[in-house]
Each structure stands twice: as C-alpha cells, then as structure tokens.
Design a protein around this motif. Structure first.
Motif, PDB file in Angstrom:
ATOM      1  N   LYS A  20      61.363  95.692  17.289  1.00  0.00           N
ATOM      2  CA  LYS A  20      62.256  95.742  18.449  1.00  0.00           C
ATOM      3  C   LYS A  20      63.601  95.121  18.089  1.00  0.00           C
ATOM      4  CE  LYS A  20      59.090  96.810  21.796  1.00  0.00           C
ATOM      5  NZ  LYS A  20      59.206  97.806  22.871  1.00  0.00           N
ATOM      6  N   VAL A  21      64.655  95.636  18.683  1.00  0.00           N
ATOM      7  CA  VAL A  21      65.955  94.971  18.621  1.00  0.00           C
ATOM      8  C   VAL A  21      65.931  93.881  19.684  1.00  0.00           C
ATOM      9  CG1 VAL A  21      68.432  95.216  18.981  1.00  0.00           C
ATOM     10  CG2 VAL A  21      67.161  96.997  17.765  1.00  0.00           C
ATOM     11  N   LEU A  22      66.096  92.650  19.257  1.00  0.00           N
ATOM     12  CA  LEU A  22      65.977  91.514  20.166  1.00  0.00           C
ATOM     13  C   LEU A  22      67.357  91.097  20.651  1.00  0.00           C
ATOM     14  CD1 LEU A  22      63.290  88.890  19.161  1.00  0.00           C
ATOM     15  CD2 LEU A  22      64.448  89.009  21.360  1.00  0.00           C
ATOM     16  N   ALA A  23      67.575  91.214  21.955  1.00  0.00           N
ATOM     17  CA  ALA A  23      68.851  90.827  22.564  1.00  0.00           C
ATOM     18  C   ALA A  23      68.611  89.727  23.585  1.00  0.00           C
ATOM     19  CB  ALA A  23      69.502  92.030  23.241  1.00  0.00           C
ATOM     20  N   VAL A  24      69.417  88.673  23.532  1.00  0.00           N
ATOM     21  CA  VAL A  24      69.331  87.569  24.486  1.00  0.00           C
ATOM     22  C   VAL A  24      70.654  87.470  25.239  1.00  0.00           C
ATOM     23  CG1 VAL A  24      69.072  85.079  24.789  1.00  0.00           C
ATOM     24  CG2 VAL A  24      67.673  86.277  23.088  1.00  0.00           C
ATOM     25  N   SER A  25      70.574  87.445  26.565  1.00  0.00           N
ATOM     26  CA  SER A  25      71.764  87.295  27.403  1.00  0.00           C
ATOM     27  C   SER A  25      71.715  85.933  28.098  1.00  0.00           C
ATOM     28  CB  SER A  25      71.826  88.414  28.442  1.00  0.00           C
ATOM     29  OG  SER A  25      71.900  89.686  27.820  1.00  0.00           O
ATOM     30  N   ILE A  26      72.816  85.189  28.018  1.00  0.00           N
ATOM     31  CA  ILE A  26      72.847  83.816  28.523  1.00  0.00           C
ATOM     32  C   ILE A  26      73.693  83.738  29.795  1.00  0.00           C
ATOM     33  CG2 ILE A  26      73.456  81.427  27.987  1.00  0.00           C
ATOM     34  CD1 ILE A  26      73.257  82.246  24.990  1.00  0.00           C
ATOM     35  N   CYS A  27      73.125  83.164  30.850  1.00  0.00           N
ATOM     36  CA  CYS A  27      73.867  82.956  32.093  1.00  0.00           C
ATOM     37  C   CYS A  27      74.897  81.843  31.900  1.00  0.00           C
ATOM     38  CB  CYS A  27      72.919  82.566  33.217  1.00  0.00           C
ATOM     39  SG  CYS A  27      71.714  83.837  33.643  1.00  0.00           S
ATOM     40  N   PRO A  28      76.098  81.995  32.442  1.00  0.00           N
ATOM     41  CA  PRO A  28      77.135  80.975  32.247  1.00  0.00           C
ATOM     42  C   PRO A  28      76.767  79.621  32.847  1.00  0.00           C
ATOM     43  CG  PRO A  28      77.837  82.647  33.835  1.00  0.00           C
ATOM     44  CD  PRO A  28      76.592  83.160  33.200  1.00  0.00           C
ATOM     45  N   GLN A  29      75.892  79.591  33.875  1.00  0.00           N
ATOM     46  CA  GLN A  29      75.509  78.308  34.465  1.00  0.00           C
ATOM     47  C   GLN A  29      74.529  77.542  33.580  1.00  0.00           C
ATOM     48  OE1 GLN A  29      75.334  81.235  36.294  1.00  0.00           O
ATOM     49  NE2 GLN A  29      77.256  80.908  37.391  1.00  0.00           N
ATOM     50  N   SER A  30      74.007  78.190  32.536  1.00  0.00           N
ATOM     51  CA  SER A  30      73.141  77.483  31.587  1.00  0.00           C
ATOM     52  C   SER A  30      73.948  76.714  30.548  1.00  0.00           C
ATOM     53  CB  SER A  30      72.215  78.477  30.871  1.00  0.00           C
ATOM     54  OG  SER A  30      71.229  78.975  31.741  1.00  0.00           O
ATOM     55  N   LEU A  31      75.119  77.197  30.227  1.00  0.00           N
ATOM     56  CA  LEU A  31      75.892  76.603  29.131  1.00  0.00           C
ATOM     57  C   LEU A  31      76.299  75.150  29.375  1.00  0.00           C
ATOM     58  CD1 LEU A  31      78.097  79.659  28.084  1.00  0.00           C
ATOM     59  CD2 LEU A  31      76.119  78.703  26.879  1.00  0.00           C
ATOM     60  N   PRO A  32      76.741  74.754  30.598  1.00  0.00           N
ATOM     61  CA  PRO A  32      77.060  73.341  30.803  1.00  0.00           C
ATOM     62  C   PRO A  32      75.860  72.420  30.595  1.00  0.00           C
ATOM     63  CG  PRO A  32      78.050  74.672  32.529  1.00  0.00           C
ATOM     64  CD  PRO A  32      77.128  75.567  31.769  1.00  0.00           C
ATOM     65  N   TYR A  33      74.650  72.929  30.836  1.00  0.00           N
ATOM     66  CA  TYR A  33      73.456  72.126  30.600  1.00  0.00           C
ATOM     67  C   TYR A  33      73.322  71.793  29.112  1.00  0.00           C
ATOM     68  CZ  TYR A  33      68.504  71.113  29.846  1.00  0.00           C
ATOM     69  OH  TYR A  33      67.322  70.545  29.434  1.00  0.00           O
ATOM     70  N   PHE A  34      73.450  72.797  28.260  1.00  0.00           N
ATOM     71  CA  PHE A  34      73.362  72.558  26.817  1.00  0.00           C
ATOM     72  C   PHE A  34      74.520  71.670  26.345  1.00  0.00           C
ATOM     73  CE2 PHE A  34      70.991  76.551  27.322  1.00  0.00           C
ATOM     74  CZ  PHE A  34      69.830  76.239  26.644  1.00  0.00           C
ATOM     75  N   ALA A  35      75.704  71.901  26.904  1.00  0.00           N
ATOM     76  CA  ALA A  35      76.869  71.107  26.504  1.00  0.00           C
ATOM     77  C   ALA A  35      76.690  69.635  26.878  1.00  0.00           C
ATOM     78  CB  ALA A  35      78.128  71.675  27.161  1.00  0.00           C
ATOM     79  N   ALA A  36      76.255  69.381  28.114  1.00  0.00           N
ATOM     80  CA  ALA A  36      76.089  68.002  28.571  1.00  0.00           C
ATOM     81  C   ALA A  36      74.933  67.314  27.856  1.00  0.00           C
ATOM     82  CB  ALA A  36      75.862  67.983  30.078  1.00  0.00           C
ATOM     83  N   LYS A  37      73.852  68.029  27.658  1.00  0.00           N
ATOM     84  CA  LYS A  37      72.666  67.437  27.047  1.00  0.00           C
ATOM     85  C   LYS A  37      72.912  67.036  25.599  1.00  0.00           C
ATOM     86  CE  LYS A  37      67.682  68.046  26.639  1.00  0.00           C
ATOM     87  NZ  LYS A  37      67.386  66.846  27.447  1.00  0.00           N
ATOM     88  N   PHE A  38      73.714  67.839  24.878  1.00  0.00           N
ATOM     89  CA  PHE A  38      73.942  67.578  23.454  1.00  0.00           C
ATOM     90  C   PHE A  38      75.346  67.052  23.163  1.00  0.00           C
ATOM     91  CE2 PHE A  38      70.494  70.709  23.588  1.00  0.00           C
ATOM     92  CZ  PHE A  38      69.550  70.085  22.782  1.00  0.00           C
ATOM     93  N   ASN A  39      76.071  66.684  24.254  1.00  0.00           N
ATOM     94  CA  ASN A  39      77.401  66.086  24.098  1.00  0.00           C
ATOM     95  C   ASN A  39      78.336  67.001  23.307  1.00  0.00           C
ATOM     96  OD1 ASN A  39      79.330  64.096  24.540  1.00  0.00           O
ATOM     97  ND2 ASN A  39      78.819  62.991  22.651  1.00  0.00           N
ATOM     98  N   LEU A  40      78.431  68.237  23.756  1.00  0.00           N
ATOM     99  CA  LEU A  40      79.295  69.240  23.134  1.00  0.00           C
ATOM    100  C   LEU A  40      80.248  69.800  24.179  1.00  0.00           C
ATOM    101  CD1 LEU A  40      76.472  71.244  21.314  1.00  0.00           C
ATOM    102  CD2 LEU A  40      78.106  69.761  20.158  1.00  0.00           C
ATOM    103  N   SER A  41      81.290  70.483  23.720  1.00  0.00           N
ATOM    104  CA  SER A  41      82.098  71.265  24.652  1.00  0.00           C
ATOM    105  C   SER A  41      81.310  72.517  25.029  1.00  0.00           C
ATOM    106  CB  SER A  41      83.431  71.659  24.008  1.00  0.00           C
ATOM    107  OG  SER A  41      83.213  72.649  23.001  1.00  0.00           O
TER     108      SER A  41
END
Length: 459
Positions: A92-113
C-alpha cells in the motif's frame, strides 16, 4: 445515573464494572494471540477507554465497536510490515494527514517551534515507512468555503424554508454523532452539509491525489493524526465509503497522544529526528511554513462565515471580530449591527454543557442565533482528549496554555487566497456549482435509530 454528556436518563457506561469491560475487550481482541509477531508488535498495547471519546458507548453498535477497535497502531504497523514483504500485490502507499491543531501539541511537548515540529513529525513518520505526509489545512479551506456559501444561501431562503436557519457547524464529529443519535430531527436539518476537514482530506487523498499518481484508491492506506478520539468514529461513516473500490476515505485515525506513545516505545525524541519538509498534494511542491485559519482554538468557522456573510449579505467589510462571553468562556456571541439593527447573531458553543443549553433554547423557540460553531470539547479542538492530558486523564492546563499561545501565533491564510484550491475547483471539481462539488465536498446528516449494543472498548 444520568449521563453528563447526553440527555439519556440512564448511562449504561456508568453502571458497568471492570469485569464487564474486560470481557468486552477480550471478546474483541481474541484474535490477537494468533497475530503474527513483528518488529512493531510491542508498540500497539496502549489502553485507551472509549469513555475518553465524547460520543459515549450509548451511540455504539457492536459492529462499530469492533471496527473502532481496529483503529489503532496495530493497523498502521500491519500495513508497514506488509510493505516489507515480497508480495507486492499487497503493498500500500501509506499517506498520513496531520490536523493543524495537533502540531502545537508536539511543539509544546518537545519545546520546538510549530514549523520545526511539523518537519520533525514528518521525518519520524517517514522513518517508519510512511510515503507521504500531508497537512489537512487545504481540506479545511474547502470545508470553510463550502460552509460560507451554504450559510449565505440558507440566510436568503430563511423566510421560505422552516429549517434554513439556524445553521450549525458540521466539523466536529463528537457533536455530529450526538446530534444524529440523541437530538435527532430537532437538530439534524440545521446542520451544515459541508464535510469536515478530515473527510474532505479523505476525498482529496483518495480522489485527487490518487488520480495524479495513477493509483486506485484502495491501494492507498490513509491515516489521519488528530487531537481527539471522535474522529475514529467519523472515519467509519457509511457515507465516507466508496463501494466501487471497497475503500474508506480515511482508513485509520491516530491521536496525537498515540503518535507520542509510538515514539516513546521506540525510544525516539522529536528533537533527535531529521527534519523533512511536509508533502503537498501537488507534484514537485512541498509545503512551506505552517498556516492556520481565523479562530484561536479551532479551524475558525465562525469568524470566516461571519466575515463572508457580512460582506455578501450586507456589503460590510469586517476586519476584527469582538466576542462577548455569555455564561462562560466557552459560550460566546458575535453580532453585526447595521442602521441600529442586529442583522447577524453568531455564537460559539464548546463542550456538552453549553451544547445542552443551546438545544434547550432551540426547543423552547427562544433561539436567536443564525449560526453556531459547535465543538464537543470544552476549550475547542486544541483541548481534544487525544492530546494535552495528564496521566489521570485531566487536561494539562499548563501545556494547553502553551499550545494556545503557539497556535494563535501561526500566520492566518484566508481560504479564498489559496491558489491551489481555486485551481482544483476548476480542474478537478468541474466548477464551484457542479454536481461533483456536491458529491465530493458535501454529505447529509440525519437522525439515526438507536439499536446500540453497548460496549466500552480499549484500543
């Protein structure tokens, strides 16, 4: 015991004991013992109660429960392992789509922009074997544009059609399921028919992108990374299934927290991952910096529709919107005045307490609003139960505040200014008023008879 989330007199979930829950889980996972062991098998053991999902188990059938159980890391890893085997017919061709409201969670959790978090998350997913990583913002562009147009049309028909107004937003799957299964015909005719960003992204990936890549939709395995568990239920809707290819538009939904769990199991920190630019749906083009829509805690349907309606219906350019908090910060009102008269009255209602108050007013015939942005989670999408939770399941307020600041700082891009969207309306959807637009970007929400066999599931 009355359920705090819906209007049912009894909540069977509250009466269950641990033994009953264990039996349900064992019955659903009995095949796990026979599952082939692989390098990913230890990653799939996160235990998440379905009670974390706002669409509680009173709305679940046995079949739905079994299918939701499959929406976990194991399903992703099953595809990853099939892709490593010699039988290419099963690849299968594996495609992942990320919701924009998820990105601040990863940024805050790992101290990234936020921009760094997007690129490192893309790098991590591709290190697992994912082929494409997309941003769902373009899908929200389509959803907002279609919602804007529908509101204006409903407003113009308000004196001819009983259910034209109010219009309720359709982007939140927890709210939609509650409306269809509990509130039924009182509310469903008022729900905007535009698909949510998640399901439009499914159409884009398995429709537009599949065609660009000369792929059959069933050859793509499409995963959504989202802030909440309700989106797992949304992915199972029958109206988001293509019988011709035996293919769901979204095959699996993983929460932001589940992705972090995978990282922890693999002993990987996002700070150690190589940055990789996020893909776009268009050949040879990568996504640039992360952008968002108006609205500080969601996709901003209220603000976009309000400004559009003010312009289209009353010729007024609204630059800034002033919110008036009513009973609490999650129930706010916006109005437009012209010649001393209130011509538009919008509201944002977040969380089931405010939703119930809103519905009570509708039942009593005292509903003054033309449009309501309804979200099941108090605090909006950033506070989805699939992220920013403490170990005891409560909101991590410090992390959430940091996420809100990060999200508010992301630059806003109006859907109308996205040249790719404009081009796709013409080249792929055959014009803004075409039959294909209705088939691809819209659906219908209706009352659902309750025939649920209640389950409380772990995945």
């Amino acid at each position: 015991m009355k359920c705090e989330n819906c209007t049912k007199k009894e909540c069977s979930k509250k009466q269950k004991n641990d033994d009953t829950q264990s039996t349900s889980v064992d019955a659903l996972s009995s095949n796990d013992d026979f599952e082939e062991k692989n390098e990913f098998h230890t990653l799939a053991n996160a235990k998440i109660l379905l009670s974390d999902c706002l669409a509680c188990d009173n709305c679940m059938t046995s079949e739905e429960g079994a299918r939701v159980f499959q929406q976990n890391q194991k399903e992703l890893f099953r595809v990853l392992n099939l892709n490593k085997k010699c039988d290419t017919s099963k690849h299968k061709v594996l495609a992942v789509s990320i919701c924009p409201q998820s990105l601040p969670y990863f940024a805050a959790k790992f101290n990234l922009s936020v921009n760094d978090a997007a690129k490192r998350l893309c790098g991590f997913l591709k290190s697992l074997g994912v082929h494409y990583v997309f941003d769902t913002t373009i899908a929200a562009d389509f959803s907002i544009l279609e919602s804007q147009r529908e509101f204006v049309q409903r407003y113009q028909r308000r004196n001819q059609e009983e259910h034209a107004l109010p219009m309720f937003a359709s982007a939140c799957p927890g709210w939609i399921r509650y409306a269809e299964r509990v509130l039924t015909n009182l509310v469903t005719p008022h729900i905007c028919t535009a698909k949510s960003p998640q399901q439009i992204m499914g159409s884009l990936v398995k429709g537009y992108f599949a065609r660009q890549q000369n792929l059959s939709p069933d050859k793509i395995f499409h995963v959504i990374v989202a802030p909440c568990y309700d989106k797992k239920l949304e992915a199972l809707r029958e109206d988001f299934y293509t019988a011709l290819y035996n293919s769901q538009e979204v095959d699996c939904v993983l929460t932001s927290g589940e992705i972090v769990h995978i990282m922890e199991q693999k002993n990987v920190s996002m700070k150690d991952v190589t940055e990789v630019a996020v893909d776009s749906l268009f050949d040879g083009i990568k996504e640039g910096d992360v952008v968002r829509h108006d609205g500080k805690r969601s996709d901003g349907y209220l603000e976009h529709i309000f400004k559009h309606a003010a312009k289209e219906l009353f010729g007024m350019d609204v630059k800034e919107i002033t919110y008036k908090a009513l009973k609490n910060k999650d129930f706010q009102e916006v109005t437009l005045e012209k010649d001393g008269e209130t011509v538009l009255r919008f509201a944002a209602a977040y969380g089931f307490r405010n939703i119930q108050n809103m519905v009570l007013k509708l039942k009593k015939g005292k509903f003054l609003y033309h449009f309501v942005e309804v979200l099941a989670c108090p605090g909006g999408c950033l506070n989805g139960k699939g992220q920013a939770q403490t170990e005891d399941g409560k909101p991590d307020k410090a992390l959430l505040n940091q996420m809100e600041e990060m999200y508010a700082a992301i630059p806003v891009r109006l859907p109308e200014t996205n040249v790719h969207v404009e081009k796709m309306y013409q080249d792929w959807l055959e014009g803004m008023d075409s039959k294909k637009v209705q088939e691809t970007l819209h659906t219908k929400y209706s009352a659902v008879n309750q025939t649920a066999s209640n389950l409380d599931i772990k995945w």
